[in-house]
Design a protein around this motif. Structure first.
Motif: not given
Length: 351
Positions: A211-216, A288-290, A292, A320-321
């Motif tokens: 899974d990945g998670m994008t940071v706001e 906005q980086g994702t 993993y 990252r990304d």
């Protein structure tokens, strides 16, 4: 009249070998803190999620997440240690010594155990051992970190360089104090979300956590405020627009917690972070980086203090990304995707 009431933070010249600093402010940890931590990272480990599950295996009730304890203690140290930091460089010899429950009050002290001016003459590296204490004065966490700190005056003379000798890893014999005597025989795989126990993991095994998670932007600032971490680089866009990256830098601990939460997919029964052997923030993360993550099993060990549990030494790399299906090791840069965190730690799980 000059106002001297505000705190400018310590610069490299202000630290002395052997100096002990008591940090403000004591913090009573609440169920609300735990709920917000869960909302920020989506962590799903059963012991920290369920009073019923935690009681069944020997806890009084669900403990506070280990890394939330780490971040709160870390946050206490920032105004005195790293308010003028350029970067937090690494961690070692971290011990989780006692469970923390909602209602416990945490405070922190740090001892300066090393100092070394950098060759540019503008900064120096400060090594500290920080200890988190509960309301009874019992140590719940102890760890070493080193941080690059600006000098107030680049022309000031350097003190004699002293670099502490740190262990490569915490010994298995020193694991297990951070949880009660766990009754692993009543562990419920269906409720924990994983059928994989200690015996199912082998040295050298690699796990893509998928899974990945994008940071706001709002998330990482909310998280850092939750820990009362006052480091300027995470908050002040007006200032950081003129800095090295042109934008706010995400707190490195935010990446650690993201990687730990993502690791549930593959390590769902690894309920307790028992020790931190080392850690390195390889490259920055921005909004906005994702993120993993993938993990390698470095070592497996018995735990003398916990007969129903085994220990895995894990090296988790966060990227990252860049999805982790090919187990990437290439380090990211400010512009290019790749590895941004290497985190070496011990976890406990039922045998």
């Amino acid at each position: 009249m000059t106002d001297t009431k505000t705190n400018p933070g310590n610069f490299f010249e202000d630290f002395r070998l052997g100096q002990v600093i008591r940090h403000a402010t004591p913090r009573t940890v609440t169920a609300g803190d735990q709920a917000l931590y869960t909302a920020l990272y989506g962590t799903r480990f059963a012991v920290q999620s369920s009073d019923t599950f935690a009681r069944a295996i020997g806890y009084g009730h669900a403990p506070v997440d280990d890394l939330l304890v780490f971040h709160i203690v870390f946050g206490k140290t920032v105004p005195d240690i790293s308010l003028n930091a350029v970067a937090n460089l690494g961690y070692a010899d971290g011990h989780f010594l006692k469970p923390v429950y909602p209602g416990d009050t945490l405070s922190a002290t740090s001892e300066v155990i090393g100092l070394k001016e950098n060759s540019n003459g503008k900064t120096g590296t400060v090594y500290v051992r920080s200890t988190g204490l509960n309301q009874e004065g019992d140590a719940v966490l102890s760890y070493v970190r080193w941080v690059m700190v600006r000098k107030r005056d680049e022309k000031s003379p350097a003190s004699k360089a002293t670099v502490p000798d740190l262990p490569e890893a915490v010994l298995p014999a020193d694991l297990g104090a951070g949880c009660p005597k766990v009754a692993g025989k009543v562990w419920d795989d269906a409720l924990s979300g994983s059928v994989h126990r200690f015996r199912d993991y082998k040295k050298g095994e690699r796990i893509d956590h998928v899974d990945g998670m994008t940071v706001e932007e709002a998330e990482h600032m909310l998280a850092t405020r939750l820990y009362q971490n006052t480091a300027k680089v995470h908050f002040d866009q007006l200032s950081e627009a003129k800095g090295r990256f042109g934008r706010r830098l995400i707190y490195g601990g935010h990446v650690i917690s993201l990687a730990r939460a993502l690791s549930f997919n593959g390590l769902g029964n690894a309920f307790h972070v028992a020790a931190i052997n080392g850690g390195r923030h390889v490259a920055p993360l921005f909004a906005q980086g994702t993120v993993y993550a993938w993990s390698e099993i470095v070592e497996t060990a018995d735990v003398p203090a916990q007969s129903d549990l085994g220990a895995l030494r894990i090296l988790t790399r966060a990227t990252r990304d860049l999805p982790a299906k090919d187990f990437p090791t290439k380090e990211a840069t400010a512009q290019e995707p790749g590895v941004i965190l290497e985190f070496d730690y011990w976890v406990l799980l039922p045998r």
